[in-house]
Scaffold this active site. Structure first.
Site, PDB file in Angstrom:
ATOM      1  N   GLU A 108      -2.405   0.022  13.518  1.00 41.10           N
ATOM      2  CA  GLU A 108      -3.376   0.698  12.329  1.00 41.10           C
ATOM      3  C   GLU A 108      -4.785   0.498  12.806  1.00 41.10           C
ATOM      4  O   GLU A 108      -5.741   1.280  12.989  1.00 41.10           O
ATOM      5  CB  GLU A 108      -3.445  -0.217  11.219  1.00 41.10           C
ATOM      6  CG  GLU A 108      -4.445   0.011  10.106  1.00 41.10           C
ATOM      7  CD  GLU A 108      -4.430  -0.634   8.976  1.00 41.10           C
ATOM      8  OE1 GLU A 108      -4.821  -0.152   7.745  1.00 41.10           O
ATOM      9  OE2 GLU A 108      -3.654  -1.722   8.974  1.00 41.10           O
ATOM     10  N   GLU A 166       0.886  -1.304   0.037  1.00 31.55           N
ATOM     11  CA  GLU A 166       0.084  -0.026   0.095  1.00 31.55           C
ATOM     12  C   GLU A 166       0.895   1.340   0.071  1.00 31.55           C
ATOM     13  O   GLU A 166       1.285   1.786  -0.914  1.00 31.55           O
ATOM     14  CB  GLU A 166      -1.086  -0.005   1.148  1.00 31.55           C
ATOM     15  CG  GLU A 166      -2.195   1.037   1.139  1.00 31.55           C
ATOM     16  CD  GLU A 166      -3.242   0.525   2.021  1.00 31.55           C
ATOM     17  OE1 GLU A 166      -4.108   1.436   2.079  1.00 31.55           O
ATOM     18  OE2 GLU A 166      -3.277  -0.580   2.250  1.00 31.55           O
TER      19      GLU A 166
END
Length: 897
Positions: free
Chosen positions: A742, A468
């Protein structure tokens, strides 16, 4: 002399090279041992030569004596600046009593190539090799002669891809140049002074090229997003002592070959065969007759702009804290810290032997590397030995997110000296530090800083390990204020705003990701994702929030001026795509990764719509756009009224009833009177009902503790800060976290690892609590009416189990610091430091306030402070620069609820 001008900067940088700003901004600091030092006037001299400046001749600009307290964001007002011009400058200042300082030390800047027509070089690359998926990194080189002594040599370089520049055997510049931009729109040019490296006679210049973000893998968007292969552009301008000028430029006369880097990819790692090294290729006298002629690209239609972002560098080298040999004969290292960068290995072995360095953030229960959360990323580097004694290897054009390293295929017995870790990120210097008496709170702050270090690499990435690593705008805006306290992100976010502008849609919508890198196309055509929202609340709003943050922290009005039109287009877009000022519910993300709470998208989107309008009104006011200021203030009020009508019931309950809906409504000023009081009660009831636990996701978490504190519930804010049960910040710390995760449930005792498809252990979004730690706990805040910490608001708010906290923030004016201690008997002591040229309002909690050991009274003190107000709960002082100690007594009732 006690009054001095120091620390000169141009465009936030000490002695920058290659600017393309026609009116650069100048910065300096004042130093003085005297309290209450202010600047009453300044004089700036700018000259085209150091010698003229030494004679006090400002042949480019002599500002004259300007009656002003400004020492930051002072705009150059001299003659038009020329391409490749060198400009030397110095400052003299006058204090509040009219006494002049001496002249400052000399600073300088240079200009780059300001006209596209000055670029005569061609873009050179190497043709792709057939049937090779991941291409080797091209080497390009050129030999040239110089007939005379060199006075000045300047290299202007960039690439579609990445490059490492070499001049006469020496590496020039930093890592991952030219940085990640939307290459269809712009590429950044780096300027280097290579005068010490270029000499009379034969010379050589060359570069190694990497795929980077241009043609390598970009997140999960695939490879070759912008192009098929990298290209390099260089102009080396040489001026001799006799006035002769010479330009060495990339063109068809250069030579190219592949070398030892078999492939190098940001997401999939690097392979290096030392047997293929090209000894001396970057030095004079190398025989390149067997090399190929480069491929010359016809042209490039994007902008060539001066590099804005801070360079990416190795900022720290770390030794592993342990190593163990596995049953398979590999070695697993623990670096002791989740970090971003790579490892360097030293090895001896047979020619052709291969070793692999594999990187991961966590370990599985059996002690093996946890790789499931990488998705298709391959955090491995491979090295093939040449067999010539001790060899050292580290990659060039890739990076990894990791704490653990597995060394595979190593010949012999590896130990703690076999590898070292290199910490790599955009070199945004530390400006903030914070410490308390609580070890876990200190660990939380450390994790916040490491999360920022790991994810601020050219763009603010969402994570540094899986496939990502994109510049998500929502993450960036919620963390921007925290980031600004921790490090100097002035240029980092200035550059990121251009990424956002380049990606802004014709409709006015700001995007979820910047640079775009094909994300919009991917999102709109991916039926599996089903993410077709044309905008996302809290993500697109970064286009307003980030410029406003830079204004608050750095006094930067230029970023407001530059992007004002884009911000207006965003707010007008939101208005046009609303139903009676209520935004639709189509957002894809909402309060991303909230825990056991589902905030309705339309509530969140309408709240953020109001917030962007509110900020735009303030921005218009700063810029003197009075009509717009009134218009957008009225729009904000109308949106707030629409929000209340649509979502708030008679008992003050907001639709969705999540912590986030209450937090946003409170923090954005959407409620009035009894509705506000009721919202505070409902918020606290929800928190208490969960056992003093939070439920907020990415967007709610940054405002959670500020909303509680501003609403008089500091006790609840501290309870959440130090909560150790799941979900909480401290829960991850209890289980070994060294960065911000996260998601709250990235790993739990009951369920182990969360879904591997999205489970980064190095993110920064949930670390936005750092803003509260500085602004409220430590009490270091800037005044929006005198931004950039020209005037600080110092209001520490002790509470919870904390009895000590100290923090400092290095503003553009100098260091603002607080250091408070609360004794068991209620005695409170606060030490405050304010830099020369700045002032502060200090709010001291408790009663019986004393300053420097003397009782406070209503009269102004001859030692630099004035008592501005006093109640039973606090005393307020106005102070000038210097160091002060305040004391008071805080009763137990101050913490009771």
């Amino acid at each position: 002399m006690s009054f001095r001008v120091v620390h000169l900067k141009t465009e936030y940088v000490v002695n920058p090279l290659g600017l393309d700003e026609s009116k650069p901004r100048l910065f300096w600091r004042l130093e003085s041992e005297k309290r209450g030092t202010v600047q009453s006037a300044y004089r700036v001299l700018v000259s085209s030569s150091r010698e003229a400046l030494d004679r006090d001749e400002g042949d480019q600009w002599d500002s004259g004596k300007v009656e002003s307290a400004s020492s930051i964001q002072v705009v150059y007002g001299g003659k038009p600046l020329q391409s490749e011009g060198q400009y030397f400058w110095k400052v003299q200042a006058w204090d509040g009593e009219g006494n002049p300082s001496g002249w400052s030390e000399t600073a300088y800047w240079t200009m780059g190539l300001l006209d596209r027509g000055e670029w005569k070089a061609g873009w050179i690359g190497r043709k792709t090799e057939a049937n090779v998926v991941m291409q080797p990194s091209p080497h390009v080189r050129k030999s040239f002669g110089i007939a005379g002594k060199v006075k000045r040599a300047t290299a202007y370089a960039t690439a579609l891809g990445l490059y490492e520049l070499r001049v006469n055997g020496e590496k020039v510049g930093d890592l991952f140049a030219p940085g990640f931009t939307d290459y269809d729109k712009r590429v950044q040019v780096q300027t280097y002074d290579v005068t010490p490296l270029v000499r009379e006679g034969e010379n050589a210049v060359g570069a190694v090229l990497g795929d980077g973000w241009y043609c390598g893998t970009v997140g999960f968007l695939g490879s070759k997003v912008y192009g098929e292969r990298p290209f390099f552009l260089l102009q080396l301008h040489i001026e001799l002592e006799d006035g002769t000028k010479q330009i060495v430029k990339t063109d068809s006369t250069w030579r190219t070959a592949c070398g030892p880097i078999l492939y190098s990819d940001m997401i999939k790692g690097e392979a290096y065969d030392a047997r293929l090294e090209l000894a001396g290729w970057d030095r004079p006298g190398f025989d390149d007759s067997g090399w190929e002629q480069p491929d010359v690209r016809p042209g490039y239609n994007g902008l060539l702009t001066a590099s804005i972002e801070p360079p990416v560098r190795i900022t720290e080298t770390r030794r592993p804290i342990s190593v163990r040999r596995t049953d398979a004969g590999t070695f697993i290292y623990d670096m002791g810290q989740n970090m971003v960068g790579w490892t360097e290995v030293k090895v001896r072995g047979a020619r052709g032997a291969k070793i692999t360095l594999s990187h991961a953030e966590m370990l599985n229960p059996d002690g093996s590397l946890y790789l499931d959360n990488l998705r298709v990323a391959v955090q491995q580097d491979h090295y093939i030995l040449k067999g010539e004694g001790e060899e050292r290897y580290e990659p060039r054009f890739t990076f990894h997110g990791f704490r653990y390293v597995e060394l595979i295929g190593y010949p012999g017995e590896a130990d703690l000296d076999t590898i070292v870790g290199k910490v790599v990120h955009s070199d945004t210097p530390r400006t903030g530090r914070l410490e308390t008496n609580d070890a876990m709170v200190n660990r939380l702050y450390s994790n916040i800083v490491w999360g920022q270090r790991g994810n601020f690499l050219s763009v603010p990435t969402d994570c540094p390990q899986r496939d990502e690593r994109l510049g998500w705008t929502g993450d960036a805006q919620i963390f921007a204020r925290t980031a600004s306290y921790n490090m100097d992100v002035s240029r980092f976010f200035t550059k990121f705003m251009w990424d956002m502008i380049d990606a802004q849609q014709p409709s006015g919508a700001f995007t979820d990701v910047a640079p775009d890198a094909g994300w919009i196309r991917h999102k709109m055509w991916n039926t599996r994702l089903n993410w077709f929202a044309p905008d996302n609340a809290g993500w697109g709003d970064a286009g307003v929030v980030i410029p406003w943050t830079l204004y608050l922290m750095y006094g930067d009005t230029r970023i407001l001026e530059t992007h004002y039109g884009a911000m207006v287009r965003w707010v007008e877009y939101l208005k046009a795509n609303s139903d009676e000022l209520v935004r639709p519910s189509y957002a894809n993300y909402g309060d991303w990764l909230s825990i056991d709470a589902d905030t309705p998208n339309e509530v969140l989107a309408t709240a953020y719509f109001a917030y962007s309008a509110k900020l735009l009104s303030r921005i218009a006011g700063v810029l003197g756009e009075k009509r717009d200021e009134a218009h957008y203030d009225g729009l904000f009020r109308d949106i707030a009224a629409a929000f209340r009508r649509a979502f708030v019931d008679a008992e003050g309950r907001i639709h969705g009833a999540t912590q986030t809906v209450y937090v946003l409504a409170l923090q954005f000023g959407l409620l009035e009177g009894e509705q506000r009081d009721a919202a505070i009660r409902h918020l606290v009831d929800d928190i208490r009902g969960r056992g003093d636990r939070l439920s907020t996701g990415f967007l709610g978490v940054g405002y959670l503790l500020p909303a509680l504190t501003d609403s008089g519930r500091l006790d609840v804010a501290y309870a959440l800060l130090t909560q150790e049960a799941f979900p909480s910040w401290m829960y991850s710390i209890k289980h070994g976290a060294t960065t911000i995760w996260e998601r709250w449930d990235g790993w739990t005792e009951h369920n182990g690892f969360q879904t591997p498809s999205m489970n980064s252990f190095n993110h920064y979004s949930l670390g936005s609590v750092g803003e509260w730690m500085f602004r409220y706990m430590a009490g270091i805040e800037t005044d929006p009416d005198r931004p950039g910490f020209r005037h600080a608001i110092v209001r520490p708010q002790p509470g919870g189990r904390l009895t000590e906290a100290k923090a400092e923030y290095e503003s553009l004016h100098g260091v603002v610091s607080t250091d408070w201690k609360l004794s068991p008997d209620g005695a409170f002591r606060l030490a405050v430091r304010v830099p020369a040229g700045a002032t502060a309002t200090v709010v001291v909690p408790g009663s019986g306030a004393r300053v420097d050991g003397e009782p406070a009274d209503a009269a102004a003190s001859p030692t630099g402070w004035t008592l501005a107000g006093q109640t039973e709960a606090a005393a307020t002082f106005e102070i000038g620069s210097g160091e002060y100690v305040f004391e008071s007594v805080i009763g137990a009732a101050a913490f009771a609820r």
